[in-house]
Design a protein around this motif. Sequence first.
Motif, short mmCIF file in Angstrom:
data_model
loop_
_atom_site.label_atom_id
_atom_site.label_comp_id
_atom_site.label_asym_id
_atom_site.label_seq_id
_atom_site.Cartn_x
_atom_site.Cartn_y
_atom_site.Cartn_z
N VAL A 47 -1.20 -4.67 3.50
CA VAL A 47 -0.87 -3.60 4.47
C VAL A 47 0.62 -3.48 4.64
CG1 VAL A 47 -1.18 -2.82 6.83
CG2 VAL A 47 -3.04 -3.97 5.65
N ARG B 162 0.86 -1.18 0.00
CA ARG B 162 0.00 0.00 0.00
C ARG B 162 0.90 1.23 0.00
NH1 ARG B 162 -4.39 -0.60 4.21
NH2 ARG B 162 -4.78 -2.19 2.71
N GLY C 213 -4.39 8.73 5.91
CA GLY C 213 -5.34 8.06 6.80
C GLY C 213 -4.95 8.19 8.26
N SER C 214 -3.66 8.05 8.54
CA SER C 214 -3.18 8.15 9.92
C SER C 214 -3.35 9.56 10.48
CB SER C 214 -1.71 7.75 10.00
OG SER C 214 -1.56 6.40 9.61
N ILE D 157 -1.23 5.69 3.70
CA ILE D 157 -1.09 5.39 5.13
C ILE D 157 -0.93 6.68 5.93
CG2 ILE D 157 0.37 4.25 6.85
CD1 ILE D 157 1.00 2.16 4.61
N TYR E 53 -10.62 5.02 3.61
CA TYR E 53 -9.43 5.43 2.86
C TYR E 53 -8.31 4.40 3.02
CZ TYR E 53 -6.31 8.94 0.79
OH TYR E 53 -5.45 9.63 -0.03
N LEU E 54 -8.07 3.99 4.26
CA LEU E 54 -6.99 3.03 4.52
C LEU E 54 -7.32 1.63 4.01
CD1 LEU E 54 -5.96 4.13 8.11
CD2 LEU E 54 -4.58 4.32 6.03
N GLU E 55 -8.59 1.29 3.98
CA GLU E 55 -9.00 -0.03 3.47
C GLU E 55 -9.22 -0.03 1.96
OE1 GLU E 55 -9.22 -2.97 5.12
OE2 GLU E 55 -8.27 -1.88 6.78
#
Length: 134
Positions: A134, A5, A13-14, A10, A66-68
């Motif tokens: 991931v 990813r 999203g974080s 990442i 977003y992260l998924e």
Amino acid sequence: MEQKRPLGLILIGSFYIFGAFVLILTLFTNATEQFGIAVRFGLPNVPENIMKVFVSIISLVMAYGYLELKKWGYWFSIVFNIYFLIVSISLYLQYSQQYGQYGRQPFLGNALWSIAVLIYTLKIKHFLKKGFVV
């Protein structure tokens, strides 16, 4: 072959998850700001604590999608950031006349963040591809 990813996904999203937790923490502190979260989202008449909870929930849901790499997360992010960009630019113009340079800085930062997220999100096509890990 599975691909990694992208780091940008990442990080974005974080940051939304981190921001949501900071907003939740400010519910329990005496944090004061010149411009509260309600003002920054263009809803100055909404109570600040209600707005903090609402924005936190929205940010967490958006960050999850977003992260998924969900299509709804992609579109949610785009719509959210376009709204935030428009509000930030209009508040930047409004408060620069009232408060000068220091009154407009938070809104300029918000607008730049929205532009960066929009450009990155629109540039990548990872939401449409499968096989990411991931």
